[in-house]
Design an enzyme around this catalytic site. Structure first.
Site, short mmCIF file in Angstrom:
data_model
loop_
_atom_site.label_atom_id
_atom_site.label_comp_id
_atom_site.label_asym_id
_atom_site.label_seq_id
_atom_site.Cartn_x
_atom_site.Cartn_y
_atom_site.Cartn_z
N ASP A 9 0.87 -1.17 0.00
CA ASP A 9 0.00 0.00 0.00
C ASP A 9 0.92 1.23 0.00
O ASP A 9 2.11 1.14 0.30
CB ASP A 9 -0.88 -0.04 1.25
CG ASP A 9 -1.68 1.22 1.45
OD1 ASP A 9 -2.38 1.63 0.51
OD2 ASP A 9 -1.58 1.82 2.54
N ASP A 11 -0.24 5.13 0.92
CA ASP A 11 -0.52 6.08 2.00
C ASP A 11 -0.53 5.38 3.36
O ASP A 11 -1.27 4.42 3.56
CB ASP A 11 -1.89 6.74 1.79
CG ASP A 11 -1.96 7.52 0.49
OD1 ASP A 11 -2.02 8.75 0.55
OD2 ASP A 11 -1.98 6.88 -0.58
N ASP A 167 -1.62 -0.74 6.00
CA ASP A 167 -1.79 -0.15 7.33
C ASP A 167 -3.25 -0.03 7.74
O ASP A 167 -3.56 0.68 8.69
CB ASP A 167 -1.16 1.25 7.36
CG ASP A 167 -1.96 2.25 6.53
OD1 ASP A 167 -2.26 1.94 5.35
OD2 ASP A 167 -2.30 3.32 7.06
#
Length: 217
Positions: A9, A11, A167
């Protein structure tokens, strides 16, 4: 386990983009006469793509056409200002260099607009990712597994040899939907308790711990 491919991922995982996202959201909200949001609020809103970010930032019940209008103001502003305060998390470039030196393939899959993903990857991580995809027209965004399958197919990698790193709950669901192993990081936009609640099975707290988890060393 030794993996052949790590899909990241963007961001909250390899780049801290929160301040620029907040500034972009607040620019669009202000231009359209809405109250601005705090950085803590925007942190909660991110994860499901730009339009969903705008929808969450607007008052509940905002008509679709108005969401589209604010979204239309946000996108060009953010495209021009996505790299003002954004920066890699400490240790991330070095961790990625170690993975590549060890022969691991690396890719990025983000729900951020591809118009921002491509320049950010070129600027911060030149030659460190084989493929990088953001949100693109006609491709379902995460947690749909479609883009994961596209990466696997392009690189000729079996899902058993790949791992997804993120996250948020969206990343956990993406890995699950694609049949991939998942490693979560707790330095991003969701804390450890939220990750555990979302079903995270493996969580690391530093890029060095992530390197060891990926390389088995």
């Amino acid at each position: 386990m030794n993996y052949k491919l790590a899909i990241f991922d963007l961001d909250g995982t390899i780049l801290d983009t929160l301040e620029d996202l907040t500034d972009g959201v607040n620019y669009a909200l202000s231009e359209c006469g809405y109250p601005v949001r705090t950085i803590a609020e925007v942190r909660r809103f991110v994860g499901n793509g730009i339009r969903k970010l705008i929808e969450r930032a607007l008052p509940a019940g905002t008509p679709e056409a108005e969401i589209d209008r604010v979204h239309g103001i946000f996108s060009p502003y953010y495209k021009a200002h996505c790299d003002v305060k954004t920066k890699p998390y400490d240790g991330i470039p070095e961790m990625l260099q170690a993975l590549r030196a060890a022969g691991m393939e690396t890719a990025v899959l983000s729900n951020k607009g591809d118009f921002a993903v491509q320049p950010l990857i070129r600027h911060y991580f030149p030659d460190l990712f084989i493929l990088a995809f953001g949100e693109r027209p006609g491709i379902p965004r995460k947690p749909a597994p479609d883009a994961v399958f596209e990466i696997l197919e392009r690189l000729g990698t079996d899902k058993a040899d790949a791992v997804y790193i993120g996250d948020s709950n969206v990343d956990i669901e993406t890995a699950r939907n694609a049949g991939l192993s998942c490693i979560c990081v707790d330095w991003g936009f969701r804390d450890r308790a939220q990750l555990i609640e979302a079903g995270a099975e493996r969580i690391v707290s530093t890029p060095e711990a992530l390197r060891k988890a990926l390389l088995g060393t």
